[in-house]
Design a protein around this motif. Structure first.
Motif, PDB file in Angstrom:
ATOM      1  N   ILE A   1       0.701  -1.280   0.190  1.00  0.00           N
ATOM      2  CA  ILE A   1      -0.038   0.144   0.034  1.00  0.00           C
ATOM      3  C   ILE A   1       0.983   1.639   0.002  1.00  0.00           C
ATOM      4  O   ILE A   1       0.379   2.284  -0.301  1.00  0.00           O
ATOM      5  N   ALA A   2       2.213   1.073   0.240  1.00  0.00           N
ATOM      6  CA  ALA A   2       3.040   2.304   0.222  1.00  0.00           C
ATOM      7  C   ALA A   2       3.144   3.135  -1.061  1.00  0.00           C
ATOM      8  O   ALA A   2       3.301   4.331  -0.904  1.00  0.00           O
ATOM      9  N   SER A   3       3.091   2.492  -2.133  1.00  0.00           N
ATOM     10  CA  SER A   3       3.034   3.098  -3.255  1.00  0.00           C
ATOM     11  C   SER A   3       2.610   2.242  -4.508  1.00  0.00           C
ATOM     12  O   SER A   3       2.820   1.118  -4.336  1.00  0.00           O
ATOM     13  N   GLU A   4       2.508   2.824  -5.522  1.00  0.00           N
ATOM     14  CA  GLU A   4       2.157   1.935  -6.777  1.00  0.00           C
ATOM     15  C   GLU A   4       3.411   1.036  -7.175  1.00  0.00           C
ATOM     16  O   GLU A   4       3.058  -0.127  -7.603  1.00  0.00           O
ATOM     17  N   GLY A   5       4.518   1.623  -7.152  1.00  0.00           N
ATOM     18  CA  GLY A   5       5.774   1.042  -7.448  1.00  0.00           C
ATOM     19  C   GLY A   5       5.935  -0.059  -6.492  1.00  0.00           C
ATOM     20  O   GLY A   5       6.432  -1.146  -6.864  1.00  0.00           O
ATOM     21  N   ASP A   6       5.796   0.102  -5.165  1.00  0.00           N
ATOM     22  CA  ASP A   6       6.031  -1.182  -4.244  1.00  0.00           C
ATOM     23  C   ASP A   6       5.008  -2.099  -4.616  1.00  0.00           C
ATOM     24  O   ASP A   6       5.313  -3.399  -4.566  1.00  0.00           O
ATOM     25  N   PHE A   7       3.599  -1.848  -4.888  1.00  0.00           N
ATOM     26  CA  PHE A   7       2.560  -2.920  -5.249  1.00  0.00           C
ATOM     27  C   PHE A   7       3.137  -3.540  -6.583  1.00  0.00           C
ATOM     28  O   PHE A   7       3.087  -4.860  -6.558  1.00  0.00           O
ATOM     29  N   GLU A   8       3.653  -2.821  -7.469  1.00  0.00           N
ATOM     30  CA  GLU A   8       3.892  -3.590  -8.545  1.00  0.00           C
ATOM     31  C   GLU A   8       5.010  -4.660  -8.422  1.00  0.00           C
ATOM     32  O   GLU A   8       5.190  -5.739  -8.930  1.00  0.00           O
ATOM     33  N   ALA A   9       6.079  -4.083  -7.644  1.00  0.00           N
ATOM     34  CA  ALA A   9       7.296  -4.891  -7.422  1.00  0.00           C
ATOM     35  C   ALA A   9       6.743  -6.211  -6.688  1.00  0.00           C
ATOM     36  O   ALA A   9       7.185  -7.533  -6.879  1.00  0.00           O
ATOM     37  N   VAL A  10       5.792  -6.026  -5.611  1.00  0.00           N
ATOM     38  CA  VAL A  10       5.552  -7.267  -4.882  1.00  0.00           C
ATOM     39  C   VAL A  10       4.666  -8.226  -5.576  1.00  0.00           C
ATOM     40  O   VAL A  10       4.689  -9.260  -5.830  1.00  0.00           O
ATOM     41  N   ARG A  11       3.810  -7.743  -6.543  1.00  0.00           N
ATOM     42  CA  ARG A  11       3.042  -8.403  -7.445  1.00  0.00           C
ATOM     43  C   ARG A  11       3.730  -9.237  -8.361  1.00  0.00           C
ATOM     44  O   ARG A  11       3.705 -10.584  -8.568  1.00  0.00           O
ATOM     45  N   ASP A  12       4.702  -8.384  -8.930  1.00  0.00           N
ATOM     46  CA  ASP A  12       5.599  -9.149 -10.081  1.00  0.00           C
ATOM     47  C   ASP A  12       6.533 -10.155  -9.258  1.00  0.00           C
ATOM     48  O   ASP A  12       6.734 -11.478  -9.781  1.00  0.00           O
ATOM     49  N   ILE A  13       7.088  -9.911  -8.299  1.00  0.00           N
ATOM     50  CA  ILE A  13       7.949 -10.883  -7.398  1.00  0.00           C
ATOM     51  C   ILE A  13       7.180 -12.212  -7.293  1.00  0.00           C
ATOM     52  O   ILE A  13       7.355 -13.253  -7.359  1.00  0.00           O
ATOM     53  N   ALA A  14       5.870 -11.948  -6.727  1.00  0.00           N
ATOM     54  CA  ALA A  14       4.830 -12.913  -6.453  1.00  0.00           C
ATOM     55  C   ALA A  14       4.735 -13.813  -7.654  1.00  0.00           C
ATOM     56  O   ALA A  14       4.720 -15.040  -7.706  1.00  0.00           O
ATOM     57  N   LYS A  15       4.363 -13.219  -8.807  1.00  0.00           N
ATOM     58  CA  LYS A  15       4.204 -14.008 -10.034  1.00  0.00           C
ATOM     59  C   LYS A  15       5.379 -14.859 -10.223  1.00  0.00           C
ATOM     60  O   LYS A  15       5.314 -15.839 -10.971  1.00  0.00           O
ATOM     61  N   ASN A  16       6.649 -14.175 -10.506  1.00  0.00           N
ATOM     62  CA  ASN A  16       7.995 -14.988 -10.659  1.00  0.00           C
ATOM     63  C   ASN A  16       8.367 -15.981  -9.681  1.00  0.00           C
ATOM     64  O   ASN A  16       9.377 -16.591  -9.947  1.00  0.00           O
ATOM     65  N   SER A  17       7.917 -16.027  -8.414  1.00  0.00           N
ATOM     66  CA  SER A  17       8.470 -16.571  -7.494  1.00  0.00           C
ATOM     67  C   SER A  17       8.397 -18.185  -7.909  1.00  0.00           C
ATOM     68  O   SER A  17       7.485 -18.528  -8.413  1.00  0.00           O
ATOM     69  N   ARG A  18       9.400 -18.823  -7.319  1.00  0.00           N
ATOM     70  CA  ARG A  18       9.602 -20.476  -7.453  1.00  0.00           C
ATOM     71  C   ARG A  18       9.182 -21.290  -6.245  1.00  0.00           C
ATOM     72  O   ARG A  18       8.010 -21.879  -5.938  1.00  0.00           O
ATOM     73  N   ASN A  19      10.206 -21.218  -5.421  1.00  0.00           N
ATOM     74  CA  ASN A  19      10.080 -21.767  -4.175  1.00  0.00           C
ATOM     75  C   ASN A  19       9.626 -21.228  -2.848  1.00  0.00           C
ATOM     76  O   ASN A  19       8.957 -21.511  -1.970  1.00  0.00           O
ATOM     77  N   ALA A  20      10.191 -19.856  -2.759  1.00  0.00           N
ATOM     78  CA  ALA A  20       9.991 -19.044  -1.575  1.00  0.00           C
ATOM     79  C   ALA A  20       8.575 -18.737  -1.367  1.00  0.00           C
ATOM     80  O   ALA A  20       7.678 -18.460  -2.349  1.00  0.00           O
ATOM     81  N   VAL A  21       8.071 -18.527  -0.217  1.00  0.00           N
ATOM     82  CA  VAL A  21       6.855 -17.688   0.272  1.00  0.00           C
ATOM     83  C   VAL A  21       7.145 -16.255  -0.125  1.00  0.00           C
ATOM     84  O   VAL A  21       8.098 -16.129   0.406  1.00  0.00           O
TER      85      VAL A  21
END
Ligand code: KIV
Ligand code: ZN
Length: 519
Positions: free
Chosen positions: A54-74
């Motif tokens: 919620i801190a910024s649009e940039g933070d949101f997009e980074a978390v979303r894209d990291i989530a999409k690309n994640s393999r093993n990690a929570v």
């Protein structure tokens, strides 16, 4: 089965991209965050706290894209104890194969004063927000911020509330780096003993380093029963930073005889990540930093050198290879080819794609023409150079000629490309750097204050590259720029422009429509 069903397994929760990025001036770009997250995932980090959606649009997009690309990690996103924060965090992390929501509220008397909540009101808020998070996601972490300065009775009460509302991990933060090892251990023991349901969840420890005890406090908490350590690469973080990942992981590995806990970390990736984070955050690692400092495996005195040559164990408690540090600092030169450069960069933590390799190779050749021998540190400096981001940067240095010497005033003739349009200007100053900065300021008007200007030689010799760091602050926002060149003034111009570009990114975090005029 809960995550701590193996009693000797300690989960590593990396918050470099959230708590680490909160270091003043450590802003990372979207792509840099994605690269670091991929490296953390490959290294075996169990949970990656990717940001504060919620801190910024940039933070949101980074978390979303990291989530999409994640393999093993929570993949975890941070949220205050408010429904819109929690909804936004879920929106970002839901794309991960294994998402987690981390919600927190300050529970100490000082924090209760700020939120103006009574003890009962805060308990109600915790109950409602944790339950809301749990309705969205079955993996919920809850933190009583400033836990180490919260009254024990009240801490037990809020932890019990969060567990009943559905939290699966309870993190105990030493937010201001106030605790000490024995106290850190006793706090976890006390909670395990007194809180109903405590044996059903994972306790985490989150320590800041204000008194230099973060790593010791985290390890003490683990010995007392915590099974998740929150940490950052190089100990990056607010003020004096956080527990350093490399320190806790290597301490558990080297002293497994007295601390018999396992992590899933591939320690040979430590050095690559350390260098990567130092490069993109603009926070160089101090030479004598444990594990990853330049001197951590260097032996200067004759007695030590002699001992190490006869038997490394005489003065080394771990091998450089254990953290991915090659024993030899392989020197590259102008005859080295692309394959050698690619493999060297990989060793240094940079997995270059074909286009990036092409770009770095051209710049490496240019450097090798000017410098006989190119060392690891030269290559790292090359990666740091803002030119690598040039295509994304709104301001770019295109040309610089400076007249300097005994006759004042010195003058700079500069061409900058600003949003794709080239502008030329000349300016005078007290010395070549002052003249260059005056020229930049003429073209990019701004009110940022120059907080730091620092030059250091990357390697020895008069042909050494200079790395220049520039730190700017404006309205409480801080941005650090770095650049390297065999010409110190060129490096200075690029570092200044790099800091201005980063300041814009920082601004855009709070003002999405940020423009040059707003700088
Ligand atoms: O230090 C702290 O208390 C934090 C919380 C948000 C967990 O970083
Ligand atoms: Zn913290």
């Amino acid at each position: 089965m809960t995550e701590n069903s193996h009693q000797d397994r300690v989960l590593i929760f990396d918050t470099t991209l959230r708590d680490g990025e909160q270091s003043p001036g450590a802003t990372m770009t979207h792509d840099e965050k994605l690269e670091i997250a991929a490296m953390l995932d490959e290294m075996g980090v169990d949970i990656i706290e990717a940001g504060f959606p919620i801190a910024s649009e940039g933070d949101f997009e980074a978390v979303r894209d990291i989530a999409k690309n994640s393999r093993n990690a929570v993949i975890c996103g941070l949220a205050r104890a408010q429904f819109p924060d929690i909804d936004r965090a879920w929106e970002a992390v839901q794309h991960a194969a294994r998402p987690r929501i981390h919600t927190f509220i300050g529970t100490s008397p000082l924090h209760r004063d700020i939120t103006k909540l009574t003890q009962d009101e805060m308990v109600e808020r915790i109950e409602a927000t944790v339950a809301h998070a749990r309705n969205l996601c079955d993996n919920v972490q809850w933190s009583p911020m400033d836990a180490t300065r919260t009254e024990h009775d009240y801490l037990c009460r809020v932890v019990e509330t969060a567990i009943k509302a559905g939290a699966t991990t309870i993190n105990i933060p030493d937010t201001v780096g106030y605790t000490a090892p024995r106290e850190s251990a006793k706090l976890i023991e006390m909670l395990l003993e007194r809180v109903p349901g405590a044996d059903q969840i994972v306790f985490a420890t989150h320590c800041h380093n204000d008194l230099g005890m973060a790593t010791a406090n985290a390890l003490a908490a683990v010995e007392a029963g915590a099974r998740q350590i929150e940490c950052t690469i190089n100990g990056l973080g607010e003020r004096a930073g956080n527990t350093a990942l490399e320190e806790v992981v290597m301490a558990l590995k080297v002293r497994n005889d007295i601390m018999p806990f396992q992590t899933g970390i591939d320690t040979t990736r430590i050095m690559g990540l350390s260098r990567k984070v130092a490069t993109v955050s603009g926070f160089p690692v101090q030479f004598n930093k444990a594990i990853v400092g330049k001197n951590a495996f260097a032996h200067e005195s004759g007695i030590h050198q002699d001992g190490v040559l006869k038997n490394a164990e005489t003065f080394e408690i771990m091998r450089p290879a254990d953290i991915g540090l090659n024993a030899t600092n392989l020197v590259m030169g102008k005859h080295s080819g692309r394959a050698a450069l690619r493999s060297k960069m990989k060793e240094l933590g940079f997995d270059l794609g074909d286009n990036q390799l092409k770009d770095v190779f051209v710049r490496f050749k240019a450097l090798a023409d000017r410098k006989k021998e190119v060392y690891d540190d030269d290559l790292l400096a090359l990666m740091r150079d803002s030119d690598l981001d040039a295509e994304h940067d709104r301001i770019q240095v295109k040309f610089l000629r400076v007249i300097c010497g005994t006759e004042a005033p010195q003058s700079a003739d500069l061409i900058l490309s600003i949003d794709g349009v080239e502008h030329r200007v000349t300016a005078q100053g007290d010395g070549p750097v002052d003249a260059t900065f005056a020229a930049v300021k003429k073209l990019v008007e701004h009110h940022a204050h120059l907080e730091l200007y620092q030059v250091h030689a990357v390697t020895g010799g008069t042909d050494a590259q200079a790395t220049v760091s520039v730190r700017l602050s404006e309205d409480g926002k801080i941005a650090t720029g770095q650049a390297s060149d065999t010409d110190t003034v060129v490096a200075s111009a690029k570092a200044y422009v790099n800091a201005l570009n980063r300041l814009m990114v920082r601004r855009e975090k709070t003002k999405p429509e940020g423009n040059l005029a707003a700088i």
